[in-house]
Enzyme design. Structure first.
Site, PDB file in Angstrom:
ATOM      1  CG  MET A  16     -51.634 -48.299  49.090  1.00 43.46           C
ATOM      2  SD  MET A  16     -51.739 -49.979  49.587  1.00 43.46           S
ATOM      3  CE  MET A  16     -49.980 -50.563  49.519  1.00 43.46           C
ATOM      4  CG  MET A  27     -50.571 -57.832  43.851  1.00 43.15           C
ATOM      5  SD  MET A  27     -48.662 -57.640  44.068  1.00 43.15           S
ATOM      6  CE  MET A  27     -48.945 -57.307  45.769  1.00 43.15           C
ATOM      7  CG  HIS A  84     -54.123 -57.344  53.843  1.00 49.40           C
ATOM      8  ND1 HIS A  84     -55.260 -56.185  53.564  1.00 49.40           N
ATOM      9  CD2 HIS A  84     -53.376 -57.185  52.782  1.00 49.40           C
ATOM     10  CE1 HIS A  84     -54.843 -55.290  52.688  1.00 49.40           C
ATOM     11  NE2 HIS A  84     -53.686 -55.771  52.119  1.00 49.40           N
ATOM     12  CG  HIS A  91     -55.094 -54.073  48.870  1.00 46.44           C
ATOM     13  ND1 HIS A  91     -53.725 -53.914  49.165  1.00 46.44           N
ATOM     14  CD2 HIS A  91     -55.490 -53.031  47.944  1.00 46.44           C
ATOM     15  CE1 HIS A  91     -53.377 -52.907  48.844  1.00 46.44           C
ATOM     16  NE2 HIS A  91     -54.417 -52.449  48.089  1.00 46.44           N
ATOM     17  CG  MET A  93     -52.750 -53.446  44.861  1.00 42.49           C
ATOM     18  SD  MET A  93     -51.321 -54.243  46.063  1.00 42.49           S
ATOM     19  CE  MET A  93     -52.469 -55.537  46.616  1.00 42.49           C
ATOM     20  CB  SER A 108     -50.254 -58.906  54.155  1.00 39.24           C
ATOM     21  OG  SER A 108     -50.068 -59.580  52.481  1.00 39.24           O
ATOM     22  CG  ASP A 138     -51.796 -57.725  49.424  1.00 40.79           C
ATOM     23  OD1 ASP A 138     -52.634 -56.617  49.529  1.00 40.79           O
ATOM     24  OD2 ASP A 138     -50.853 -58.015  50.719  1.00 40.79           O
ATOM     25  CG  ASP A 170     -51.188 -52.805  52.573  1.00 39.04           C
ATOM     26  OD1 ASP A 170     -50.279 -53.600  52.879  1.00 39.04           O
ATOM     27  OD2 ASP A 170     -51.868 -53.107  51.741  1.00 39.04           O
TER      28      ASP A 170
HETATM   29  C1  DX5 Z   1     -48.221 -54.221  48.981  1.00 39.88           C
HETATM   30  C2  DX5 Z   1     -49.293 -55.028  49.670  1.00 39.88           C
HETATM   31  C3  DX5 Z   1     -49.155 -55.254  51.120  1.00 39.88           C
HETATM   32  C4  DX5 Z   1     -47.954 -56.151  51.462  1.00 39.88           C
HETATM   33  C5  DX5 Z   1     -47.271 -55.708  53.001  1.00 39.88           C
HETATM   34  O1  DX5 Z   1     -48.287 -53.900  47.648  1.00 39.88           O
HETATM   35  O2  DX5 Z   1     -50.355 -54.447  49.497  1.00 39.88           O
HETATM   36  O3  DX5 Z   1     -50.238 -55.705  51.733  1.00 39.88           O
HETATM   37  O4  DX5 Z   1     -48.154 -57.468  51.540  1.00 39.88           O
HETATM   38  O5  DX5 Z   1     -46.337 -56.209  53.216  1.00 39.88           O
HETATM   39  P1  DX5 Z   1     -45.197 -55.818  54.178  1.00 39.88           P
HETATM   40  O6  DX5 Z   1     -46.000 -55.641  55.521  1.00 39.88           O
HETATM   41  O7  DX5 Z   1     -44.293 -56.886  54.150  1.00 39.88           O
HETATM   42  O8  DX5 Z   1     -44.646 -54.368  53.640  1.00 39.88           O
HETATM   43 ZN    ZN Z   2     -52.357 -55.004  50.629  1.00 41.11          ZN
END
Ligand code: DX5
Ligand code: ZN
Length: 229
Positions: free
Chosen positions: A141, A41, A37, A70, A72, A12, A39, A176
């Site tokens: 998750m 948000m 990956h 991904h 969110m 990620s 993320d 994840d």
């Molecule tokens: C959390 C994200 C993850 C995150 C994982 O909301 O969706 O992808 O970056 O990070 P680590 O591996 O540090 O938990």
């Molecule tokens: Zn993620």
């Protein structure tokens, strides 16, 4: 993208150097990442803000493997075409993000991407049972989404249940949150094949010292594979 159930490591870039994404992506791929990956948000579905479509589009030329995006965010549907145009290969939405998950998954596929559905830790496996024919990936998750570096929550029973439900369908199980060499064997043994890892991959490395990324990726992969042999 052909389908297979071998272990895939998806770093990620939430844990990368935000001033240097192009080189960071190139470094993790050169060091053995299977997917990248990303993320996304929105400061609403989760308490943090990250990348919009222009940023994802800027990552695209650097990603030679698979860009796994991904979301969110809520709502999802108004942004699907923008992430397709930005070059996402896989677009994952949360089951908790809205009332019409069927429509969302159909729209993601209609826009030419693979469709993923993610479940927060509090959501049972059964919530996505009716969607398995419309999805290419289920993301379990193992933290509450929003931040990297959180403590792993054991979801092994949910992963096993999903693995049973999926049966022979070509659907990936992605994990994840909090994946590292200690937790990777638990999720691999339960049936996961895609392991997202942020802190565990980027920890201690940099674009000028990328072999650390390679060691970190290898450590997570070897730990996961050891649970399968
Ligand atoms: C959390 C994200 C993850 C995150 C994982 O909301 O969706 O992808 O970056 O990070 P680590 O591996 O540090 O938990
Ligand atoms: Zn993620």
């Amino acid at each position: 993208m052909s389908f297979d159930r071998s272990i895939k490591i998806a770093p990620s870039i939430l844990s990368a150097d935000f001033a240097n994404f192009g080189q960071e992506i190139q470094a993790i791929e050169a060091q053995g990442a299977d997917w990248v990956h990303v993320d996304v948000m929105d400061g609403h579905f989760v308490p943090n803000l990250t990348f919009g479509p222009p940023a994802v589009n800027a990552f695209r030329p650097h990603v030679k493997t698979v860009m796994d995006v991904h979301l969110m965010i809520t709502p999802v549907d108004p942004y699907i075409q923008a992430y397709a145009d930005a070059g996402a290969d896989i677009l994952t939405a949360h089951i908790e993000a809205g009332p019409h998950a069927h429509r969302t998954l159909q729209a993601i596929r209609a826009a030419g991407m693979k469709a993923g559905i993610a479940l927060n830790p509090g959501t049972p496996a059964e919530a996505v049972e009716h969607l398995l024919d419309l999805t290419d990936l289920v993301c379990v998750m193992t933290v509450n989404p929003g931040f990297g570096g959180q403590k792993f929550i054991d979801m092994s029973a949910k992963i096993r249940r999903l693995r049973e439900m999926i049966g022979d369908r070509p659907v990936h199980i992605e994990i994840d949150g909090g994946v590292d060499p200690k937790t990777a064997p638990l999720v691999a043994a339960a049936g996961a094949d895609v392991l997202v890892a942020g802190s565990a991959v980027f920890k201690g490395g940099s674009v000028s010292n990328p072999s650390v990324y390679g060691e970190n990726i290898h450590a997570v992969r070897a730990a996961a594979e050891s649970a399968l042999s």
